[in-house]
Design an enzyme around this catalytic site. Sequence first.
Site, PDB file in Angstrom:
ATOM      1  N   SER A 240      54.337  30.400  30.408  1.00 23.51           N
ATOM      2  CA  SER A 240      52.905  30.500  30.146  1.00 23.51           C
ATOM      3  C   SER A 240      52.361  31.736  30.871  1.00 23.51           C
ATOM      4  O   SER A 240      53.099  32.410  31.593  1.00 23.51           O
ATOM      5  CB  SER A 240      52.188  29.248  30.644  1.00 23.51           C
ATOM      6  N   LYS A 241      51.089  31.982  30.648  1.00 24.84           N
ATOM      7  CA  LYS A 241      50.442  33.190  31.180  1.00 24.84           C
ATOM      8  C   LYS A 241      50.649  33.351  32.678  1.00 24.84           C
ATOM      9  O   LYS A 241      50.787  34.465  33.170  1.00 24.84           O
ATOM     10  CB  LYS A 241      48.944  33.126  30.899  1.00 24.84           C
ATOM     11  N   ARG A 242      50.653  32.228  33.382  1.00 22.73           N
ATOM     12  CA  ARG A 242      50.734  32.363  34.842  1.00 22.73           C
ATOM     13  C   ARG A 242      52.106  32.901  35.278  1.00 22.73           C
ATOM     14  O   ARG A 242      52.271  33.345  36.407  1.00 22.73           O
ATOM     15  CB  ARG A 242      50.400  31.048  35.535  1.00 22.73           C
TER      16      ARG A 242
END
Length: 468
Positions: A240-242
């Site tokens: 994911s983005k993180r």
Amino acid sequence: MTVVTRFAPSPTGFLHIGGARTALFNKLFAKHHGGQYLLRIEDTDAKRSTQEAIDAIYDALSWLGLECDEEPVSQSARRDRHAKVAQQLLDSGHAYRCYASPEELTEMRAQQKAAGQPTRYDGRWRDRAPSEAPAGVDPVIRLRAPQDGETVLEDLVQGQVTVANAQLDDMILLRSDGSPTYMLSVVVDDYDMGITHVIRGDDHLTNAFRQIQIFKAMGWKTPIYGHVPLIHGPDGAKLSKRHGALGAEAYRDMGFLPEALRNYLLRLGWGHGDDEIISDEQAIAWFDGSGLGKAPARFDTAKLTALNTHYLKAADNGHLVSLITPGLEQNTGVPMDELASSRLLAGMESLKERAKTLVDLTESAALYVRGRPLVMEPKAAKILSDEPRVVLAAARNALSDLQPWTAEALENWAREYAESHHLKLGQLAQPLRAAVTGSNVSPPIFEVIAIFGRDETLSRIEDIAEST
Ligand code: GLU
């Protein structure tokens, strides 16, 4: 049978790194079998499917060398065909009209929940006579799905996966406004495009059972599926983005070469023994659908960087010059002329040895582009204190008639000169580096000086003398 595969992204504004891997797997599998690899843009969500979002996918695929073999297919352009198939299913008795209102269905689900049952359509219109249809209600069309037995999927990756048909309700094929559902569109498109193999993320595994039911209802041959586990982050959670960048184009901006990213993505969930560096030719020869892992692979930027370092070293020097030229012009504000270009080409072998990404390479290559008078980096300015300036001025005279002007001759000269003047080599080489490059770090300085040539080198040293 000619193998035909496809990549079917939904436009979201960028090509997801997992999507890039799916595209790669499909392309390799098709090429391995001498088949075709097609692209279908699943653009039925009008809000998200802007031309910009679609172009972002084309751009990233083309950068990665994953262009398709034929004109891409637009799913939204095929709505009429999808609706026709729903009508065919209706005519053959494999589908029926359902007039249940949204309120009714909400109530049905609430009751199922309250009774601790799974919420699914209960088939209330499955066997009702058309004469019972309420007036003025636009029905949906639902698949008359088998209620007994099971649907079996022989998956290339997951092996045999079975679902009891009782668990699958009668899905909607056509909404009350006449628009086809995703499930119907995918099946009709895969059939019409002649898709023989579908390799995609395992987030579509449950869809496969429903899709197989539609294929069967139409009497169409089901493609062979391979559901690949999604990519996870280094911590084991779904990427994911993180975890960092999700879009393939972000890796381009970070300075990764497409061949490095391809090689990295190939190894992410697929293996061929211990092979790490795999050329495109080898990948095509080896990618036969076996070797796909069932466990999710973890994205590891350090490994990608290591591969990039390898591919940078292997890349053609002229190709690298052209890749970094726009960035160099932007960074330095200096338009690249022929002289700078030829110097850069001459210096590329050493520059690329030291770079991990094209961004690094662009930074280190700037030395061949920036012209006189040089703006000294603070560390270089510090090196050029009074004493080294005296050393430089004297060395300049000795250098003015050195023959030949090659890296080797320059280095030999520097060693002898330093020795005869009771200097350490560094006491000569460091000021030289600072004067000629404006920096305290550079590729081997005698190579750099050889590339700049005598006149330019002497002028740069004189600039320092004059700046006192
Ligand atoms: N459009 C779907 C997605 O982007 C893929 C559908 C498929 O491969 O069947 O996830």
